[in-house]
Design an enzyme around this catalytic site. Structure first.
Site, mmCIF file in Angstrom:
data_model
loop_
_atom_site.group_PDB
_atom_site.id
_atom_site.type_symbol
_atom_site.label_atom_id
_atom_site.label_comp_id
_atom_site.label_asym_id
_atom_site.label_seq_id
_atom_site.Cartn_x
_atom_site.Cartn_y
_atom_site.Cartn_z
ATOM 1 N N GLN A 133 35.482 44.886 36.750
ATOM 2 C CA GLN A 133 35.764 43.615 36.185
ATOM 3 C C GLN A 133 36.833 43.619 34.872
ATOM 4 O OE1 GLN A 133 31.866 44.169 37.144
ATOM 5 N NE2 GLN A 133 32.948 43.712 39.228
ATOM 6 N N ASP B 7 41.117 43.163 38.613
ATOM 7 C CA ASP B 7 41.912 43.548 39.728
ATOM 8 C C ASP B 7 43.428 43.981 38.939
ATOM 9 O OD1 ASP B 7 40.217 42.778 41.604
ATOM 10 O OD2 ASP B 7 40.823 40.747 41.518
ATOM 11 N N HIS C 174 38.086 48.203 44.098
ATOM 12 C CA HIS C 174 39.311 49.073 43.444
ATOM 13 C C HIS C 174 39.817 49.565 44.517
ATOM 14 C CE1 HIS C 174 36.528 49.354 39.810
ATOM 15 N NE2 HIS C 174 37.034 48.152 39.920
ATOM 16 N N LYS D 34 42.603 49.167 37.941
ATOM 17 C CA LYS D 34 41.690 50.159 37.186
ATOM 18 C C LYS D 34 41.375 51.194 38.121
ATOM 19 C CE LYS D 34 38.655 46.968 36.729
ATOM 20 N NZ LYS D 34 39.227 45.902 37.170
HETATM 21 P P1 GDP Z 1 41.064 46.923 40.474
HETATM 22 O O1 GDP Z 1 39.891 46.108 40.746
HETATM 23 O O2 GDP Z 1 41.253 46.825 38.761
HETATM 24 O O3 GDP Z 1 40.988 48.384 40.613
HETATM 25 O O4 GDP Z 1 42.390 46.347 41.119
HETATM 26 P P2 GDP Z 1 42.608 46.044 42.724
HETATM 27 O O5 GDP Z 1 42.455 47.316 43.523
HETATM 28 O O6 GDP Z 1 41.541 44.952 42.913
HETATM 29 O O7 GDP Z 1 43.720 45.532 42.772
HETATM 30 C C1 GDP Z 1 45.069 46.029 42.364
HETATM 31 C C2 GDP Z 1 45.854 46.080 43.581
HETATM 32 O O8 GDP Z 1 47.221 46.722 43.263
HETATM 33 C C3 GDP Z 1 45.359 47.300 44.495
HETATM 34 O O9 GDP Z 1 45.887 46.863 45.939
HETATM 35 C C4 GDP Z 1 46.572 48.257 44.304
HETATM 36 O O10 GDP Z 1 46.730 49.448 45.239
HETATM 37 C C5 GDP Z 1 47.543 48.036 43.653
HETATM 38 N N1 GDP Z 1 48.337 48.516 42.683
HETATM 39 C C6 GDP Z 1 47.725 49.145 41.683
HETATM 40 N N2 GDP Z 1 48.764 49.533 40.586
HETATM 41 C C7 GDP Z 1 49.991 49.081 41.274
HETATM 42 C C8 GDP Z 1 51.285 49.083 40.757
HETATM 43 O O11 GDP Z 1 51.685 49.840 39.858
HETATM 44 N N3 GDP Z 1 52.310 48.373 41.670
HETATM 45 C C9 GDP Z 1 51.951 47.924 43.010
HETATM 46 N N4 GDP Z 1 52.801 47.310 43.660
HETATM 47 N N5 GDP Z 1 50.475 48.093 43.270
HETATM 48 C C10 GDP Z 1 49.499 48.459 42.465
HETATM 49 P P1 IMO Z 2 37.265 44.310 39.937
HETATM 50 O O1 IMO Z 2 36.415 45.459 39.380
HETATM 51 C C1 IMO Z 2 38.010 40.186 39.900
HETATM 52 C C2 IMO Z 2 34.543 37.381 39.342
HETATM 53 C C3 IMO Z 2 34.489 36.558 40.584
HETATM 54 C C4 IMO Z 2 33.680 35.282 39.578
HETATM 55 C C5 IMO Z 2 33.113 35.818 38.523
HETATM 56 C C6 IMO Z 2 31.551 35.866 38.679
HETATM 57 O O2 IMO Z 2 37.839 44.484 41.082
HETATM 58 O O3 IMO Z 2 38.424 43.909 38.721
HETATM 59 P P2 IMO Z 2 30.130 37.719 40.429
HETATM 60 O O4 IMO Z 2 30.074 37.864 41.567
HETATM 61 O O5 IMO Z 2 30.468 38.992 39.367
HETATM 62 O O6 IMO Z 2 28.912 36.862 39.576
HETATM 63 O O7 IMO Z 2 31.273 36.513 40.111
HETATM 64 O O8 IMO Z 2 33.753 37.092 38.521
HETATM 65 N N1 IMO Z 2 34.771 38.902 39.555
HETATM 66 C C7 IMO Z 2 35.841 39.617 39.681
HETATM 67 N N2 IMO Z 2 37.140 38.996 39.800
HETATM 68 N N3 IMO Z 2 37.958 41.293 40.010
HETATM 69 C C8 IMO Z 2 36.401 41.592 40.025
HETATM 70 O O9 IMO Z 2 36.336 43.033 40.105
HETATM 71 C C9 IMO Z 2 35.458 40.908 39.819
HETATM 72 N N4 IMO Z 2 34.254 40.865 39.773
HETATM 73 C C10 IMO Z 2 33.607 39.559 39.766
HETATM 74 O O10 IMO Z 2 35.456 36.453 41.178
HETATM 75 O O11 IMO Z 2 34.983 34.301 39.161
HETATM 76 MG MG MG Z 3 39.661 44.550 42.145
#
Ligand code: GDP
Ligand code: IMO
Ligand code: MG
Length: 427
Positions: free
Chosen positions: A223, A13, A41, A16
């Site tokens: 991840q 999170d 994402h 990416k």
């Molecule tokens: P990912 O799994 O790595 O793609 O990340 P996620 O989407 O799960 O979580 C990142 C969150 O942060 C999302 O809600 C994005 O819209 C938000 N986000 C990404 N970059 C930025 C940033 O630079 N600033 C802020 N405020 N939010 C961001």
């Molecule tokens: P993105 O791509 C954050 C974590 C789960 C758990 C562990 C194992 O959005 O960054 P699983 O279901 O994969 O067997 O769970 O991994 N986990 C993540 N945490 N972001 C993710 O993906 C995750 N994908 C799995 O919370 O701790």
């Molecule tokens: Mg994520």
């Protein structure tokens, strides 16, 4: 500079999806190489919010061909739900390519994921419950179902029956659940076969040809480093190899085809699920980071655990993934703190160490050693140049760069596509 990997440097999170989106029109192929719909994402494009779980974020970029590599585990119900959702919003998904060797998540994987977690009780991993671990276990155990099996119904039947002969014993005798009827599983999978057929491709051939032609192939990690089954905080990890090297295995390209590895790092740290997290804040400061950063899971809606930036955590990721660049996200969320602690090492049993300890036991007991950097009060979400950032904010970025030992090439200052400060081109 054609082969680029984007990889999370913490526990997921990091943003990416947004970083992938940032590379935009210059990318010819965007490839998911590991994980499944445990990923979430989130991207904000032209004011519209998209949450992707299985499809690569590049699907929102009309120029790029989205690809699901062999290293991904695919839940076909989720795949087509996601495709339908995007199609309804006007996104073209017709170019999607899917590897014939990717493994399939079935009903019994989802059920087993949930019941094994329940049985683990206090030792649970905190999985997303999407069947990821059981599907990868079957792959390694040579009991998996692959995309190509959908096109040979008699083979599919043999494989599903063989898997269920074993799983149903477990489900009924150990977990006290009902047995799963193989016909239900087979019907569900075959129900998707004709829709999937036009997307199935020889992914390694397509990608290697694209790289030969100097096209840009972006391998979009899901991840993160510390969730990697080999290099992460085992057993509190996912069951695949999200690290950059996983792109070669999970997409079918040689290591010599990777030219650049961009580590995505959040300006603080978050984690979902169980496992060690030395800089975690269990107090009001953690709550403030969670509220300001909207730190709730995209996939499960769970509260993300929040804490300060942990430099050794990102430093080890930089080393093992070979980061050439870092894209620092969510710097805007840190506005308003008088001082910002950054973890620069740990105390383990009274001994100061600079790096992530060798053993999990020590990492569990690691007490962070902080350096306190000056904060800034200004809202930085409108910054577009490094010089737009307050001096103390610039110093924060420079210090992280120094601690991790990799240049920071991009900075996210908000969720939208345009909310970014670029220091070096990423392609
Ligand atoms: P990912 O799994 O790595 O793609 O990340 P996620 O989407 O799960 O979580 C990142 C969150 O942060 C999302 O809600 C994005 O819209 C938000 N986000 C990404 N970059 C930025 C940033 O630079 N600033 C802020 N405020 N939010 C961001
Ligand atoms: P993105 O791509 C954050 C974590 C789960 C758990 C562990 C194992 O959005 O960054 P699983 O279901 O994969 O067997 O769970 O991994 N986990 C993540 N945490 N972001 C993710 O993906 C995750 N994908 C799995 O919370 O701790
Ligand atoms: Mg994520």
């Amino acid at each position: 500079m054609p082969g680029i990997v984007i990889v999370g440097s913490q526990w997921g999170d990091e943003g990416k999806g947004k970083a992938t989106d940032q590379l935009g029109d210059r990318v010819d192929y965007t490839v998911r190489y590991s994980g499944g719909n445990n990923a979430g994402h989130t991207l904000v494009v032209n004011g519209e919010r998209y949450a992707l779980h299985l499809l690569p974020s590049g699907i929102l970029n009309p120029h790029s061909t989205p690809v699901i590599g062999n290293g991904v585990v695919i839940d076909l119900d989720v795949l087509f739900e996601e495709v339908d959702g995007l199609t309804a919003r006007g996104v073209d998904t017709t170019k999607l390519l899917v590897s014939a060797n990717a493994h399939i998540i079935t009903e019994y994987h989802r059920v087993l994921d949930r019941v094994t977690e329940r049985f683990l009780g206090s030792r649970r991993i905190g999985t997303t419950g999407r069947g990821i671990g059981p599907a990868y276990s079957d792959k390694i155990n040579r009991l998996g179902i692959r995309v190509q099996d959908l096109f040979d119904p008699s083979i599919l039947r043999q494989k599903v029956e063989a898997a269920l002969d074993q799983k149903n014993q477990l489900l009924v005798k150990v977990y006290n659940r009902r047995a799963i009827d193989p016909n239900e599983v087979i019907d569900n999978l075959l129900g998707h076969a004709e829709r999937l057929r036009p997307h199935v491709a020889d992914v390694p051939l397509v990608l290697n040809r694209a790289l030969d032609a100097d096209q840009v192939v972006l391998f979009e990690g899901a991840q993160a480093h510390h969730l990697d089954v080999d290099h992460g905080t085992y057993p509190y990890v996912t069951s695949s190899n999200p690290i950059a090297a996983g792109a070669c295995i999970g997409a079918g390209v040689g290591p010599t085809r990777i030219d650049r590895v961009i580590g995505i790092a959040k300006a603080y740290t978050t984690r979902v699920g169980e496992g060690p997290f030395p800089t975690e804040l269990l107090d009001d400061d953690g709550e403030k980071l969670r509220t300001d950063g909207h730190e709730f899971g995209t996939t499960t809606g769970r509260k993300r655990r929040c804490g300060w930036f942990d430099a050794p955590v990102v430093e080890v990721a930089a080393r093992i993934n070979g980061f050439t660049d870092i894209f620092l996200t969510k710097l805007d969320i840190l506005s308003g703190w008088k001082t910002i602690p950054v973890c620069v090492g740990y105390e383990v049993n009274g001994v100061r160490v600079d790096r992530v300890p060798l053993t999990q036991t020590d990492f569990h007991h690691a007490v962070p050693v902080y350096e306190y950097l000056d904060g800034w009060a200004e809202d930085i979400s409108g910054a577009r140049e490094f010089s737009d950032l307050p001096k103390t904010c610039q110093a924060y970025v420079r210090r992280l760069e120094e601690l991790v030992g990799v240049r920071i090439s991009g900075i996210g200052v908000g969720p939208s596509r345009e909310q970014v400060v670029m220091l070096h081109d990423l392609i």
